[in-house]
Design a protein around this motif. Structure first.
Motif, PDB file in Angstrom:
ATOM      1  N   PHE A   1      -0.261  -9.110  -5.167  1.00 46.96           N
ATOM      2  CA  PHE A   1      -0.704  -7.941  -5.935  1.00 46.96           C
ATOM      3  C   PHE A   1      -2.109  -8.159  -6.491  1.00 46.96           C
ATOM      4  N   ALA A   2      -2.392  -9.360  -6.954  1.00 47.77           N
ATOM      5  CA  ALA A   2      -3.741  -9.679  -7.460  1.00 47.77           C
ATOM      6  C   ALA A   2      -4.762  -9.533  -6.337  1.00 47.77           C
ATOM      7  N   GLU A   3      -4.435 -10.019  -5.154  1.00 49.40           N
ATOM      8  CA  GLU A   3      -5.330  -9.900  -3.993  1.00 49.40           C
ATOM      9  C   GLU A   3      -5.514  -8.434  -3.609  1.00 49.40           C
ATOM     10  N   TYR A   4      -4.431  -7.682  -3.611  1.00 49.48           N
ATOM     11  CA  TYR A   4      -4.486  -6.258  -3.275  1.00 49.48           C
ATOM     12  C   TYR A   4      -5.407  -5.517  -4.245  1.00 49.48           C
ATOM     13  N   HIS A  34       0.791  -1.231   0.000  1.00 48.11           N
ATOM     14  CA  HIS A  34       0.000   0.000   0.000  1.00 48.11           C
ATOM     15  C   HIS A  34       0.825   1.283   0.000  1.00 48.11           C
ATOM     16  N   ALA A  35       2.065   1.246   0.444  1.00 33.84           N
ATOM     17  CA  ALA A  35       2.915   2.441   0.382  1.00 33.84           C
ATOM     18  C   ALA A  35       3.060   2.855  -1.082  1.00 33.84           C
ATOM     19  N   GLN A  36       2.892   4.127  -1.376  1.00 40.34           N
ATOM     20  CA  GLN A  36       2.827   4.608  -2.757  1.00 40.34           C
ATOM     21  C   GLN A  36       3.973   4.112  -3.641  1.00 40.34           C
ATOM     22  N   SER A  37       5.193   4.251  -3.186  1.00 39.95           N
ATOM     23  CA  SER A  37       6.330   3.838  -4.013  1.00 39.95           C
ATOM     24  C   SER A  37       6.319   2.335  -4.268  1.00 39.95           C
ATOM     25  N   ARG A  38       5.999   1.557  -3.231  1.00 42.29           N
ATOM     26  CA  ARG A  38       5.976   0.101  -3.414  1.00 42.29           C
ATOM     27  C   ARG A  38       4.812  -0.326  -4.299  1.00 42.29           C
ATOM     28  N   LEU A  39       3.693   0.370  -4.218  1.00 48.60           N
ATOM     29  CA  LEU A  39       2.566   0.080  -5.105  1.00 48.60           C
ATOM     30  C   LEU A  39       2.971   0.331  -6.564  1.00 48.60           C
ATOM     31  N   HIS A  52      12.999   0.388  -1.150  1.00 47.63           N
ATOM     32  CA  HIS A  52      11.663  -0.199  -1.313  1.00 47.63           C
ATOM     33  C   HIS A  52      11.747  -1.632  -1.843  1.00 47.63           C
ATOM     34  N   LEU A  53      12.690  -1.898  -2.730  1.00 43.08           N
ATOM     35  CA  LEU A  53      12.858  -3.268  -3.224  1.00 43.08           C
ATOM     36  C   LEU A  53      13.281  -4.202  -2.093  1.00 43.08           C
ATOM     37  N   SER A  54      14.108  -3.725  -1.186  1.00 43.26           N
ATOM     38  CA  SER A  54      14.524  -4.549  -0.045  1.00 43.26           C
ATOM     39  C   SER A  54      13.313  -4.922   0.805  1.00 43.26           C
ATOM     40  N   ARG A  55      12.436  -3.974   1.035  1.00 41.08           N
ATOM     41  CA  ARG A  55      11.218  -4.244   1.837  1.00 41.08           C
ATOM     42  C   ARG A  55      10.330  -5.260   1.126  1.00 41.08           C
ATOM     43  N   LEU A  56      10.166  -5.107  -0.185  1.00 39.87           N
ATOM     44  CA  LEU A  56       9.355  -6.051  -0.956  1.00 39.87           C
ATOM     45  C   LEU A  56      10.008  -7.428  -1.005  1.00 39.87           C
TER      46      LEU A  56
END
Length: 100
Positions: free
Chosen positions: A86-89, A12-17, A51-55
């Motif tokens: 992502f599909a669920e989100y 949900h964080a904008q950059s990660r979305l 952000h990639l590290s968090r994902l």
């Protein structure tokens, strides 16, 4: 009927979305090279890496470091778990938007 499940805070964080949406458009089994992903998103290398590290910690993305000749190259792709998340989100988001 809206879902009672909260939206995934990792996505949900904008950059990660934005990262997830961009990588979801890449066919399964393919990857984007880090500089191209950075260019598409207009992000700094440091911000994108964070952000990639968090994902990656969540199991949503995979980073494969290799060499192209003598130059290092990092390829980024969604994992099957990331595609499912992502599909669920997006399904949950659509349900929220369609709720009255």
């Amino acid at each position: 009927m809206p879902t009672s499940e909260p939206l995934d805070p990792v996505i949900h964080a904008q950059s990660r979305l934005r990262i997830m949406a961009t990588l979801a458009a890449v066919p399964q089994g393919d990857a984007l090279v880090f500089p191209r992903l950075r260019q598409l998103l207009g992000m700094t290398a440091g911000n994108l890496s964070t952000h990639l590290s968090r994902l990656e910690e969540a199991g949503y993305v995979e980073q494969n470091k290799t060499f192209s000749g003598r130059m290092p190259a990092t390829y980024v792709s969604l994992t099957p778990r990331g595609r499912a998340a992502f599909a669920e989100y997006t399904q949950q988001l659509r349900a929220l938007l369609d709720a009255e």
